[in-house]
Design a protein around this motif. Structure first.
Motif, PDB file in Angstrom:
ATOM      1  N   PHE A 273      46.813   4.701 -14.190  1.00  0.00           N
ATOM      2  CA  PHE A 273      47.421   5.032 -15.228  1.00  0.00           C
ATOM      3  C   PHE A 273      48.644   3.999 -15.969  1.00  0.00           C
ATOM      4  CE2 PHE A 273      48.961   6.801 -11.092  1.00  0.00           C
ATOM      5  CZ  PHE A 273      49.809   5.942 -10.835  1.00  0.00           C
ATOM      6  N   GLU A 274      49.197   4.204 -16.708  1.00  0.00           N
ATOM      7  CA  GLU A 274      50.052   3.014 -17.343  1.00  0.00           C
ATOM      8  C   GLU A 274      51.412   3.581 -16.775  1.00  0.00           C
ATOM      9  OE1 GLU A 274      52.352   0.857 -20.520  1.00  0.00           O
ATOM     10  OE2 GLU A 274      50.228   1.262 -19.994  1.00  0.00           O
ATOM     11  N   LEU A 275      51.944   2.697 -16.194  1.00  0.00           N
ATOM     12  CA  LEU A 275      53.151   2.445 -15.148  1.00  0.00           C
ATOM     13  C   LEU A 275      54.289   3.229 -16.308  1.00  0.00           C
ATOM     14  CD1 LEU A 275      53.542  -0.846 -13.132  1.00  0.00           C
ATOM     15  CD2 LEU A 275      52.812   1.473 -12.246  1.00  0.00           C
ATOM     16  N   ALA A 278      60.440   2.775 -16.051  1.00  0.00           N
ATOM     17  CA  ALA A 278      61.034   2.455 -14.699  1.00  0.00           C
ATOM     18  C   ALA A 278      60.499   2.074 -13.621  1.00  0.00           C
ATOM     19  CB  ALA A 278      61.816   3.932 -14.352  1.00  0.00           C
ATOM     20  N   GLN A 279      59.306   2.257 -13.352  1.00  0.00           N
ATOM     21  CA  GLN A 279      58.296   1.869 -12.418  1.00  0.00           C
ATOM     22  C   GLN A 279      58.583   0.216 -12.709  1.00  0.00           C
ATOM     23  OE1 GLN A 279      54.955   4.091 -12.899  1.00  0.00           O
ATOM     24  NE2 GLN A 279      55.292   4.964 -10.876  1.00  0.00           N
ATOM     25  N   LYS A 280      57.998  -0.309 -14.097  1.00  0.00           N
ATOM     26  CA  LYS A 280      57.937  -1.549 -14.307  1.00  0.00           C
ATOM     27  C   LYS A 280      59.418  -2.456 -13.974  1.00  0.00           C
ATOM     28  CE  LYS A 280      54.530  -1.022 -18.112  1.00  0.00           C
ATOM     29  NZ  LYS A 280      54.598  -1.081 -19.447  1.00  0.00           N
ATOM     30  N   VAL A 304      61.455  13.194  -6.388  1.00  0.00           N
ATOM     31  CA  VAL A 304      60.106  13.720  -6.027  1.00  0.00           C
ATOM     32  C   VAL A 304      59.135  13.344  -7.354  1.00  0.00           C
ATOM     33  CG1 VAL A 304      58.811  15.679  -5.115  1.00  0.00           C
ATOM     34  CG2 VAL A 304      61.150  15.222  -4.237  1.00  0.00           C
ATOM     35  N   GLY A 305      58.133  12.913  -7.085  1.00  0.00           N
ATOM     36  CA  GLY A 305      57.051  12.991  -8.121  1.00  0.00           C
ATOM     37  C   GLY A 305      57.105  11.737  -8.928  1.00  0.00           C
ATOM     38  N   SER A 306      58.102  10.629  -8.754  1.00  0.00           N
ATOM     39  CA  SER A 306      58.604  10.038  -9.745  1.00  0.00           C
ATOM     40  C   SER A 306      57.532   8.628  -9.805  1.00  0.00           C
ATOM     41  CB  SER A 306      60.007   9.340  -9.646  1.00  0.00           C
ATOM     42  OG  SER A 306      60.170   8.917  -8.412  1.00  0.00           O
ATOM     43  N   GLY A 307      56.724   8.641  -8.635  1.00  0.00           N
ATOM     44  CA  GLY A 307      55.820   7.492  -8.598  1.00  0.00           C
ATOM     45  C   GLY A 307      56.223   6.321  -7.692  1.00  0.00           C
ATOM     46  N   LYS A 308      56.964   6.443  -6.326  1.00  0.00           N
ATOM     47  CA  LYS A 308      57.280   5.587  -5.672  1.00  0.00           C
ATOM     48  C   LYS A 308      56.114   4.708  -4.953  1.00  0.00           C
ATOM     49  CE  LYS A 308      60.257   8.267  -3.491  1.00  0.00           C
ATOM     50  NZ  LYS A 308      60.163   9.462  -4.106  1.00  0.00           N
ATOM     51  N   THR A 309      55.034   5.677  -4.722  1.00  0.00           N
ATOM     52  CA  THR A 309      53.970   4.990  -4.157  1.00  0.00           C
ATOM     53  C   THR A 309      53.207   3.842  -4.442  1.00  0.00           C
ATOM     54  OG1 THR A 309      53.655   7.370  -3.362  1.00  0.00           O
ATOM     55  CG2 THR A 309      52.158   5.712  -2.404  1.00  0.00           C
ATOM     56  N   MET A 310      53.152   4.040  -5.889  1.00  0.00           N
ATOM     57  CA  MET A 310      52.555   2.794  -6.843  1.00  0.00           C
ATOM     58  C   MET A 310      53.377   1.630  -6.686  1.00  0.00           C
ATOM     59  SD  MET A 310      50.080   1.666  -8.185  1.00  0.00           S
ATOM     60  CE  MET A 310      48.592   2.757  -8.720  1.00  0.00           C
ATOM     61  N   GLY A 457      54.153  14.256 -19.002  1.00  0.00           N
ATOM     62  CA  GLY A 457      53.266  15.461 -18.927  1.00  0.00           C
ATOM     63  C   GLY A 457      53.592  16.438 -17.652  1.00  0.00           C
ATOM     64  N   ARG A 458      54.906  16.243 -16.996  1.00  0.00           N
ATOM     65  CA  ARG A 458      55.165  16.964 -15.867  1.00  0.00           C
ATOM     66  C   ARG A 458      55.684  18.341 -16.644  1.00  0.00           C
ATOM     67  NH1 ARG A 458      55.403  13.671 -11.502  1.00  0.00           N
ATOM     68  NH2 ARG A 458      53.378  12.810 -11.366  1.00  0.00           N
ATOM     69  N   LYS A 459      55.360  19.642 -15.860  1.00  0.00           N
ATOM     70  CA  LYS A 459      55.852  20.688 -16.221  1.00  0.00           C
ATOM     71  C   LYS A 459      56.987  20.988 -15.557  1.00  0.00           C
ATOM     72  CE  LYS A 459      52.044  22.936 -18.779  1.00  0.00           C
ATOM     73  NZ  LYS A 459      50.798  22.242 -18.335  1.00  0.00           N
TER      74      LYS A 459
HETATM   75  P1  ADP Z   1      56.873  10.062  -5.142  1.00  0.00           P
HETATM   76  O1  ADP Z   1      57.753   9.177  -5.830  1.00  0.00           O
HETATM   77  O2  ADP Z   1      57.169  11.586  -4.830  1.00  0.00           O
HETATM   78  O3  ADP Z   1      56.573   9.705  -3.673  1.00  0.00           O
HETATM   79  P2  ADP Z   1      54.378   9.777  -5.724  1.00  0.00           P
HETATM   80  O4  ADP Z   1      54.107   8.203  -5.451  1.00  0.00           O
HETATM   81  O5  ADP Z   1      53.492  10.580  -4.702  1.00  0.00           O
HETATM   82  O6  ADP Z   1      55.489  10.163  -5.922  1.00  0.00           O
HETATM   83  O7  ADP Z   1      53.536   9.895  -7.320  1.00  0.00           O
HETATM   84  C1  ADP Z   1      53.422  11.346  -7.685  1.00  0.00           C
HETATM   85  C2  ADP Z   1      52.283  11.728  -8.370  1.00  0.00           C
HETATM   86  O8  ADP Z   1      52.282  10.832  -9.789  1.00  0.00           O
HETATM   87  C3  ADP Z   1      50.977  10.675  -7.936  1.00  0.00           C
HETATM   88  O9  ADP Z   1      49.785  11.656  -7.920  1.00  0.00           O
HETATM   89  C4  ADP Z   1      50.778   9.603  -8.689  1.00  0.00           C
HETATM   90  O10 ADP Z   1      49.451   9.116  -8.531  1.00  0.00           O
HETATM   91  C5  ADP Z   1      51.168   9.846 -10.045  1.00  0.00           C
HETATM   92  N1  ADP Z   1      51.783   8.822 -10.822  1.00  0.00           N
HETATM   93  C6  ADP Z   1      52.544   7.849 -10.265  1.00  0.00           C
HETATM   94  N2  ADP Z   1      53.095   6.982 -11.367  1.00  0.00           N
HETATM   95  C7  ADP Z   1      52.406   7.531 -12.256  1.00  0.00           C
HETATM   96  C8  ADP Z   1      52.642   7.271 -13.811  1.00  0.00           C
HETATM   97  N3  ADP Z   1      53.112   6.162 -14.390  1.00  0.00           N
HETATM   98  N4  ADP Z   1      51.755   7.854 -14.673  1.00  0.00           N
HETATM   99  C9  ADP Z   1      51.173   8.915 -14.345  1.00  0.00           C
HETATM  100  N5  ADP Z   1      50.997   9.560 -12.943  1.00  0.00           N
HETATM  101  C10 ADP Z   1      51.867   8.789 -11.914  1.00  0.00           C
END
Ligand code: ADP
Ligand code: MG
Length: 719
Positions: A273-275, A278-280, A304-310, A457-459
């Motif tokens: 996905f596109e970062l 904030a992630q960038k 929660v769900g903000s994409g910390k894992t990536m 796209g989060r609801k």
């Molecule tokens: P958390 O910050 O709660 O650990 P996660 O890293 O688990 O969140 O990410 C939540 C979900 O969002 C995962 O399914 C992840 O793949 C997805 N995600 C993360 N970054 C993006 C992004 N930039 N665009 C779309 N989906 C993303």
């Protein structure tokens, strides 16, 4: 003033030497109020102030009344009720009307203390009881015509013991008054350097004490309080900064010079996905940190769900690009397992070797992993605190990522550092955000990055607050969702200290769920299960074979089941807000509409109602944790308890005094810049606003730092 730190000072005088105190009361002071010296009494600030500029009349009473004073006499006294219901009632009049004065305890003493027809001043809060005014447990003192009603007066917090022993407000006010009148008090040693006092136009210490105990005006009182709060925070910040300076000079870090093939290839060819912006931004901050030659120690906050894992994964790619290994540590086996699946899938694409190590890894596999870590074959290891065992050695650990920081004691982190001669960079991730100023104070030298944006796209998740009376409606809702193919969580809190009882209430919940939803496959998970059984139950739910999961908070962190759309939380009032927010984050992970249903008692107390109201009003984790902090205070905050930092603030409040915290931090920085010797440094870069202290000022700092922190743990070493 010379060597004033060495000689015994006025403020250190034993409280028993104060006029009107003496041995007996000094003991009461010590045991009940923790007041041992003159300084302790001076620092025993009133917790509120009242207007004693006039006597109210009973017939003026209406609506919600403040604390106030009236003057008059008792007509008679009666004792009513028996045992616990016993009370002592006096009928009191001030000539305008009559009211009741009631006592529920200490009746024996009270009944011998006050007599009818004598002139008293009563001080307390009137309440309306069965359309009759009454005052419970007021302060009572004989009317003294020589003591006219006077301005603002401090109200001190006292214990039942002190009151029972006849030690009331009047007594402590007199003691403070005697102290303020002593010649020694006028010469009391200032505790802030002149330069600081002038810069912020603070009142002097003695002026501040006078105002705090006997305010001359609300404005002067405010200035005095500000000074005291500032002082407390200034020394706290100064101490934190001193040590973090020392640490950054002594702890070198690995230099990650380049962004290489792993990172670039993954970013251009594999990323799913596109970062988000904030992630960038956060990745840039991390990148900048890791190339400085200093060890990174960064807190990554993101809802929660903000994409910390990536973000964590891409930071690990930077580590790999520079020839280093990384680890990712999670607080539970389930979460470690999920992280492993994710990171392995991502890592496989670019040929990185990812392994999983937890408490339940079999001996043979474990040996292979140990070998792979030493040889450097394994690039990324994901695991639980099993990673911290001594047997686990790395060839070259460059980056340690810790997920959900509040589950790990800080001591554990320190252990991890010890694994190499140069410690790895540390990235701590949390979804329990705390305000920045607070984070910097709590964690000292931890830098903070924030992901303040959710992927598109989060609801939003609908949050309902319901009670047992609405169970029918809730159950119907669950049925409809099950019929549409969705899955449901039902979570129970740990209610009892006793594990057996906990299990019992959970099992009752399971039984009830079975009866309400016959024929539906249910997973059942709690903390005391064998890991294998837990995994089996979890897996069943993850694969969609079971439709409902009945669980305790073991599922709180991290599980990812996008098909789950309803989160029911039983006894929601027993959870912290941050915990509720985490639980809510378990749903709303797929494309479907989702609900979080907070079940609670019918009758909720004021604070509880407010707390749960916040949950229904917002889904912003930052707002929620800030509100939580205000309602509960930082001492209660997850993380601080384990951090080993004892907050011992008397007057400042980290949650509500954010501006003063910032000012104090800045002042501490400026003082350090002007006087690097305070942090054991020889010189520092010239800085604007640096405050250079003279000898007297430096002396004050040395005394105060010693007095305030010498006996405490050196928390810089464990942060
Ligand atoms: P958390 O910050 O709660 O650990 P996660 O890293 O688990 O969140 O990410 C939540 C979900 O969002 C995962 O399914 C992840 O793949 C997805 N995600 C993360 N970054 C993006 C992004 N930039 N665009 C779309 N989906 C993303
Ligand atoms: Mg996560």
């Amino acid at each position: 003033m010379k060597n004033s730190g060495m000689r015994s000072r006025f403020e250190d005088t034993d409280i028993k030497f104060l006029k009107g105190v003496g041995e007996t009361r000094a003991k009461l002071f010590a045991s009940e109020l923790n007041i041992l010296t003159f300084r302790d009494l001076l620092n025993y600030f009133p917790f509120r102030y009242v207007d004693r500029s006039r006597f109210y009349q009973i017939r003026e009473f209406q609506g919600e009344m403040p604390l106030l004073q009236i003057r008059g006499h008792f007509i008679n006294f009666t004792t009513e009720g028996e045992g616990k219901a016993k009370r002592y009632r006096g009928t009191f009049t001030d000539g305008s009307m009559m009211m009741d004065v009631v006592w529920f305890s200490g009746i024996k003493t009270i009944s011998s203390m006050y007599v009818p027809m004598k002139d008293y001043v009563l001080f307390g809060k009137p309440t309306l009881y069965k359309s009759y005014w009454q005052m419970a447990h007021p302060e009572v003192e004989p009317y003294d015509p020589d003591r006219p009603p006077s301005g603002f007066q401090g109200v001190y917090s006292l214990t039942d013991q002190t009151r029972r022993r006849g030690f009331g407000q009047r007594m402590i006010q007199k003691a403070v008054g005697n102290l303020l009148a002593m010649p020694g008090f006028a010469n009391i040693q200032e505790t802030l350097p002149d330069e600081i006092i002038e810069r912020y136009r603070f009142p002097s210490l003695s002026q501040a004490y006078r105002e705090l105990h006997n305010p001359t005006s609300p404005d002067n009182l405010r200035k005095a309080r500000e000074r005291m709060k500032f002082e407390e925070l200034f020394y706290l910040e100064l101490q934190i900064l001193r040590y973090s300076r020392r640490r950054s000079h002594t702890l070198r870090g690995h230099v990650f010079e380049k962004i290489g093939d792993y990172f670039n290839r993954y970013y251009s060819e594999c990323i799913p996905f596109e970062l988000t912006g904030a992630q960038k931004r956060v990745l840039k901050e991390i990148r900048a940190d890791m190339k400085t030659g200093r060890q990174m120690n960064r807190l990554l906050q993101g809802d929660v769900g903000s994409g910390k894992t990536m973000v964590a994964f891409m930071s690990m790619l930077m580590s790999a690009d520079n020839g280093f290994q990384s680890c990712l540590m999670a607080p539970t086996e389930i979460l470690a397992g999920q992280h492993y699946e994710t990171v392995k899938e991502w890592g496989d694409k670019i040929g990185l070797n990812v392994a999983l190590l937890t408490g339940s890894t079999r001996t043979k596999a474990r040996r292979e992993i140990h070998a792979g870590l030493i040889s450097g074959d394994i690039h990324i290891i994901v695991g639980t605190h099993a990673l911290l065992e001594e047997k686990v050695e790395f060839r070259n650990l460059g980056l340690a990522v810790i997920d959900e920081q509040h589950r790990f004691g800080v001591a554990q982190r320190a252990k991890m550092w010890a694994k190499g001669t140069i410690p790895p960079h540390v990235l701590v991730m949390t979804a329990t955000p705390i305000p920045r100023t607070l984070a910097m104070t709590v964690y000292g030298d931890l830098e903070v990055s924030v992901i303040d944006q959710l992927p598109p796209g989060r609801k939003p998740i609908e949050t309902w607050l319901r009670s047992d009376a609405n169970r029918g409606e809730v159950n119907r809702h669950i049925w409809r969702q099950i019929q549409e193919g969705r899955q449901i969580y039902i979570v129970y809190p740990l209610i009892h200290e006793n594990e057996k009882l906990n299990l019992k209430s959970l099992e009752e919940g399971l039984e009830r769920t079975r009866q309400t939803f016959p024929g539906i496959e249910i997973s059942f998970v709690h903390g005391k299960m064998k890991p294998a059984e837990k995994d089996y139950q979890m897996q069943k739910f993850v694969e969609g074979k079971s439709r409902i999961m009945v669980a305790t908070t073991v599922i709180e962190v991290g599980v990812n089941v996008p098909n789950a759309t309803v989160m029911v939380i039983e006894n929601a009032e027993r959870f912290g807000l941050s915990q509720l927010h985490q639980l809510r984050g378990r749903v709303g992970r797929g494309a479907d509409r989702s609900w979080c249903i907070l079940m609670s008692k019918e009758q909720l107390g004021g604070t509880t109602k407010k707390r749960l109201g916040i949950m229904t009003a917002t889904s912003d984790g930052f707002l929620i944790s800030e509100a939580d902090l205000k309602l509960r205070g930082p001492g209660d905050m997850e993380g601080t308890q384990q951090s080993g930092i004892a907050f011992d603030l008397k007057i400042a409040n980290l949650a509500t005094d954010g501006q003063i915290v910032s000012a104090a931090r800045k002042a501490a920085e400026d003082v350090l810049a002007g006087n690097p010797q305070i942090a054991g440094e020889i010189q520092d870069a010239d800085r604007d606003n640096a405050v250079r202290l003279d000898l007297a000022g430096l002396n004050i700092l040395a005394c105060e730092l010693k007095r305030r922190f010498d006996k405490k743990v050196d928390w810089s070493q464990i942060s």
